[in-house]
Write a protein that holds these residues in place. Sequence first.
Motif, PDB file in Angstrom:
ATOM      1  N   PRO A  24      55.770  37.537  43.731  1.00 23.28           N
ATOM      2  CA  PRO A  24      56.441  38.155  44.890  1.00 23.28           C
ATOM      3  C   PRO A  24      56.568  37.249  46.121  1.00 23.28           C
ATOM      4  O   PRO A  24      56.625  37.727  47.255  1.00 23.28           O
ATOM      5  CB  PRO A  24      55.546  39.364  45.185  1.00 23.28           C
ATOM      6  N   PHE A  25      56.592  35.920  45.869  1.00 21.50           N
ATOM      7  CA  PHE A  25      56.808  34.943  46.943  1.00 21.50           C
ATOM      8  C   PHE A  25      57.670  33.809  46.398  1.00 21.50           C
ATOM      9  O   PHE A  25      57.872  33.702  45.180  1.00 21.50           O
ATOM     10  CB  PHE A  25      55.459  34.389  47.454  1.00 21.50           C
ATOM     11  N   ALA A  26      58.144  32.961  47.320  1.00 18.88           N
ATOM     12  CA  ALA A  26      59.055  31.884  46.921  1.00 18.88           C
ATOM     13  C   ALA A  26      58.385  30.904  45.966  1.00 18.88           C
ATOM     14  O   ALA A  26      57.159  30.745  45.957  1.00 18.88           O
ATOM     15  CB  ALA A  26      59.516  31.139  48.181  1.00 18.88           C
ATOM     16  N   GLY A  28      57.059  27.505  44.394  1.00 18.05           N
ATOM     17  CA  GLY A  28      56.423  26.339  45.019  1.00 18.05           C
ATOM     18  C   GLY A  28      55.258  26.670  45.936  1.00 18.05           C
ATOM     19  O   GLY A  28      54.559  25.787  46.400  1.00 18.05           O
ATOM     20  N   GLY A  29      55.044  27.961  46.197  1.00 14.95           N
ATOM     21  CA  GLY A  29      53.940  28.342  47.099  1.00 14.95           C
ATOM     22  C   GLY A  29      52.656  28.594  46.329  1.00 14.95           C
ATOM     23  O   GLY A  29      52.616  28.448  45.105  1.00 14.95           O
ATOM     24  N   PRO A  30      51.611  29.017  47.035  1.00 12.83           N
ATOM     25  CA  PRO A  30      50.305  29.193  46.389  1.00 12.83           C
ATOM     26  C   PRO A  30      50.276  30.284  45.325  1.00 12.83           C
ATOM     27  O   PRO A  30      49.631  30.136  44.289  1.00 12.83           O
ATOM     28  CB  PRO A  30      49.393  29.531  47.561  1.00 12.83           C
ATOM     29  N   THR A  31      51.015  31.377  45.554  1.00 18.96           N
ATOM     30  CA  THR A  31      51.012  32.442  44.545  1.00 18.96           C
ATOM     31  C   THR A  31      51.744  31.963  43.301  1.00 18.96           C
ATOM     32  O   THR A  31      51.311  32.187  42.168  1.00 18.96           O
ATOM     33  CB  THR A  31      51.681  33.700  45.122  1.00 18.96           C
ATOM     34  N   ASP A  32      52.841  31.262  43.535  1.00 18.67           N
ATOM     35  CA  ASP A  32      53.646  30.707  42.437  1.00 18.67           C
ATOM     36  C   ASP A  32      52.826  29.695  41.645  1.00 18.67           C
ATOM     37  O   ASP A  32      52.873  29.658  40.413  1.00 18.67           O
ATOM     38  CB  ASP A  32      54.871  30.028  43.051  1.00 18.67           C
ATOM     39  N   ASN A  81      49.899  39.039  41.806  1.00 19.92           N
ATOM     40  CA  ASN A  81      49.877  39.173  43.258  1.00 19.92           C
ATOM     41  C   ASN A  81      48.468  38.977  43.773  1.00 19.92           C
ATOM     42  O   ASN A  81      47.512  38.909  42.992  1.00 19.92           O
ATOM     43  CB  ASN A  81      50.398  40.555  43.692  1.00 19.92           C
ATOM     44  N   HIS A  82      48.333  38.865  45.094  1.00 20.71           N
ATOM     45  CA  HIS A  82      47.024  38.554  45.649  1.00 20.71           C
ATOM     46  C   HIS A  82      46.532  39.687  46.543  1.00 20.71           C
ATOM     47  O   HIS A  82      46.844  40.860  46.280  1.00 20.71           O
ATOM     48  CB  HIS A  82      47.055  37.208  46.382  1.00 20.71           C
ATOM     49  N   ILE A  83      45.796  39.309  47.586  1.00 24.89           N
ATOM     50  CA  ILE A  83      45.134  40.303  48.447  1.00 24.89           C
ATOM     51  C   ILE A  83      46.137  41.282  49.033  1.00 24.89           C
ATOM     52  O   ILE A  83      45.784  42.397  49.435  1.00 24.89           O
ATOM     53  CB  ILE A  83      44.356  39.569  49.565  1.00 24.89           C
ATOM     54  N   ASN A 145      54.265  32.106  58.581  1.00 22.48           N
ATOM     55  CA  ASN A 145      53.662  32.990  57.581  1.00 22.48           C
ATOM     56  C   ASN A 145      54.704  33.292  56.517  1.00 22.48           C
ATOM     57  O   ASN A 145      55.856  32.884  56.632  1.00 22.48           O
ATOM     58  CB  ASN A 145      53.117  34.282  58.224  1.00 22.48           C
ATOM     59  N   ALA A 146      54.269  34.003  55.474  1.00 27.74           N
ATOM     60  CA  ALA A 146      55.169  34.315  54.355  1.00 27.74           C
ATOM     61  C   ALA A 146      55.702  35.739  54.503  1.00 27.74           C
ATOM     62  O   ALA A 146      55.966  36.425  53.511  1.00 27.74           O
ATOM     63  CB  ALA A 146      54.430  34.145  53.035  1.00 27.74           C
ATOM     64  N   GLY A 147      55.836  36.184  55.753  1.00 28.38           N
ATOM     65  CA  GLY A 147      56.383  37.522  55.984  1.00 28.38           C
ATOM     66  C   GLY A 147      55.280  38.509  56.315  1.00 28.38           C
ATOM     67  O   GLY A 147      54.118  38.281  55.983  1.00 28.38           O
ATOM     68  N   ALA A 151      49.439  36.968  52.895  1.00 26.27           N
ATOM     69  CA  ALA A 151      48.054  36.512  53.153  1.00 26.27           C
ATOM     70  C   ALA A 151      48.024  35.618  54.380  1.00 26.27           C
ATOM     71  O   ALA A 151      47.132  35.719  55.224  1.00 26.27           O
ATOM     72  CB  ALA A 151      47.536  35.747  51.935  1.00 26.27           C
ATOM     73  N   SER A 152      49.054  34.773  54.503  1.00 27.88           N
ATOM     74  CA  SER A 152      49.119  33.873  55.668  1.00 27.88           C
ATOM     75  C   SER A 152      49.325  34.686  56.943  1.00 27.88           C
ATOM     76  O   SER A 152      48.796  34.370  58.003  1.00 27.88           O
ATOM     77  CB  SER A 152      50.257  32.869  55.483  1.00 27.88           C
ATOM     78  N   HIS A 153      50.054  35.787  56.824  1.00 23.55           N
ATOM     79  CA  HIS A 153      50.264  36.683  57.985  1.00 23.55           C
ATOM     80  C   HIS A 153      48.951  37.363  58.342  1.00 23.55           C
ATOM     81  O   HIS A 153      48.540  37.387  59.502  1.00 23.55           O
ATOM     82  CB  HIS A 153      51.330  37.720  57.619  1.00 23.55           C
ATOM     83  N   LYS A 173      59.983  32.999  53.263  1.00 22.01           N
ATOM     84  CA  LYS A 173      59.896  33.744  51.999  1.00 22.01           C
ATOM     85  C   LYS A 173      58.643  33.376  51.200  1.00 22.01           C
ATOM     86  O   LYS A 173      58.375  33.903  50.132  1.00 22.01           O
ATOM     87  CB  LYS A 173      61.154  33.500  51.151  1.00 22.01           C
ATOM     88  N   GLY A 174      57.941  32.406  51.728  1.00 23.64           N
ATOM     89  CA  GLY A 174      56.693  31.991  51.105  1.00 23.64           C
ATOM     90  C   GLY A 174      56.114  30.848  51.936  1.00 23.64           C
ATOM     91  O   GLY A 174      56.771  30.350  52.854  1.00 23.64           O
ATOM     92  N   THR A 175      54.900  30.403  51.606  1.00 20.76           N
ATOM     93  CA  THR A 175      54.344  29.332  52.432  1.00 20.76           C
ATOM     94  C   THR A 175      54.763  27.959  51.927  1.00 20.76           C
ATOM     95  O   THR A 175      54.417  26.953  52.541  1.00 20.76           O
ATOM     96  CB  THR A 175      52.813  29.439  52.516  1.00 20.76           C
ATOM     97  N   ALA A 176      55.533  27.915  50.850  1.00 22.22           N
ATOM     98  CA  ALA A 176      56.116  26.606  50.483  1.00 22.22           C
ATOM     99  C   ALA A 176      57.129  26.191  51.558  1.00 22.22           C
ATOM    100  O   ALA A 176      56.993  25.136  52.173  1.00 22.22           O
ATOM    101  CB  ALA A 176      56.761  26.678  49.095  1.00 22.22           C
ATOM    102  N   ASP A 192      46.861  28.960  55.452  1.00 20.72           N
ATOM    103  CA  ASP A 192      47.399  29.078  54.102  1.00 20.72           C
ATOM    104  C   ASP A 192      46.357  28.683  53.062  1.00 20.72           C
ATOM    105  O   ASP A 192      45.364  28.038  53.363  1.00 20.72           O
ATOM    106  CB  ASP A 192      48.638  28.169  53.954  1.00 20.72           C
ATOM    107  N   GLN A 193      46.617  29.079  51.844  1.00 20.16           N
ATOM    108  CA  GLN A 193      45.664  28.887  50.763  1.00 20.16           C
ATOM    109  C   GLN A 193      45.555  27.437  50.326  1.00 20.16           C
ATOM    110  O   GLN A 193      46.550  26.711  50.327  1.00 20.16           O
ATOM    111  CB  GLN A 193      46.074  29.761  49.578  1.00 20.16           C
ATOM    112  N   THR A 194      44.363  27.037  49.930  1.00 16.35           N
ATOM    113  CA  THR A 194      44.123  25.632  49.534  1.00 16.35           C
ATOM    114  C   THR A 194      45.003  25.253  48.343  1.00 16.35           C
ATOM    115  O   THR A 194      45.337  24.089  48.177  1.00 16.35           O
ATOM    116  CB  THR A 194      42.646  25.436  49.136  1.00 16.35           C
TER     117      THR A 194
HETATM  118  C1  MLT Z   1      51.037  34.395  51.307  1.00 19.03           C
HETATM  119  O1  MLT Z   1      50.946  33.737  52.356  1.00 19.03           O
HETATM  120  O2  MLT Z   1      50.821  35.590  51.187  1.00 19.03           O
HETATM  121  C2  MLT Z   1      51.417  33.713  50.063  1.00 19.03           C
HETATM  122  O3  MLT Z   1      50.365  32.943  49.644  1.00 19.03           O
HETATM  123  C3  MLT Z   1      52.627  32.893  50.287  1.00 19.03           C
HETATM  124  C4  MLT Z   1      53.116  32.254  49.039  1.00 19.03           C
HETATM  125  O4  MLT Z   1      52.522  32.417  47.947  1.00 19.03           O
HETATM  126  O5  MLT Z   1      54.134  31.570  49.169  1.00 19.03           O
END
Ligand code: MLT
Length: 316
Positions: A24-26, A28-32, A81-83, A145-147, A151-153, A173-176, A192-194
């Motif tokens: 659910p994020f762009a 290249g980002g941490p979730t991806d 998905n994450h937190i 933030n990613a919206g 998580a970054s928000h 749309k993501g932290t990438a 942002d996530q490591t």
């Molecule tokens: C987030 O900030 O919630 C996500 O980690 C962003 C992302 O995965 O691009």
Amino acid sequence: IAAAAVAAHAQDFPGGKPVTIVVPFAAGGPTDRVARDLAEALRKPLGGASVIIDNVPGAGSSIGAAKVARATPDGYTLLLNHIAMATVPSLVRNVPFKVETDFEYLGIVNDVPMTLISKPGIPASNYKELSGWIAANKGKINIGNAGVGSASHLCGLLYQSATKTEMTPVPYKGTAPAITDLIGGQIDLLCDQTTNTTPHIQAGKVKAFAVTTSKRLALPTLKDLPTLDEAGLKNFQVTIWHGLYAPKGTPAPVLKKLNDAVKVALKDPDFIHREELLGAVVATDGRIEPAGHKKFVIDEIAKWTPVIKAAGVYAD
Ligand code: MLT
């Protein structure tokens, strides 16, 4: 007949059909990143099936999550998905699903620390100097933030609430894409996530100031970073966990096959190594069991809802 058909379908699941993991994020980002690493590790335990990623960003992950909640419950459409599964209901209005009832739980995958980083070139080389710079630039600082609901928000909100500072949020749309703009100097700060920030910190493209975990990190690049708690923000702890989900109603034998495959993937040395290189810790506890995963998410909802309300950002 239906039960027999379901059992037969489950028997040969996924039977050569591709399994899609919605991220659910762009890209290249941490979730991806976590999803692609997990997809790689799921192929073999799913009998060589192809596991493909479908990036569906937006609304703090609730667009992608809603797509999976509505998907045919046959095991071929999953959500990583994450937190945000625990926080989006408090941060985003009218989320069109209920986390507790509209998903099947396939296991927690990992825990990922967050890092507070800045664009290159700011006149600060430690957390104390960063705080001084923030104070000296009151009202002029923006934070990516990613919206709303990401998580970054969440981390940015908690950071501003704990430091009694106010920054202009810049959503992506993501932290990438967010970190690309940070590297380019278009935005000033990002939490942002490591899994996303480590390579850029290592390459010296961004400045890192602290980690959001209760203990410092072991990674060579990050081991000198203080925890925010150490740096004076008492009890500031945000660890981002990732879990895998299927739509409610997916047949039990299919859920079991998927959860068994997750357990095999989480023991895959390559998967574990890739995650460790990025500061992530692969799950090994009871949260990898569906019941343990669900209980953890419900506990996290109970934990974060009052925190978000106290920070004054509850989307009531
Ligand atoms: C987030 O900030 O919630 C996500 O980690 C962003 C992302 O995965 O691009």
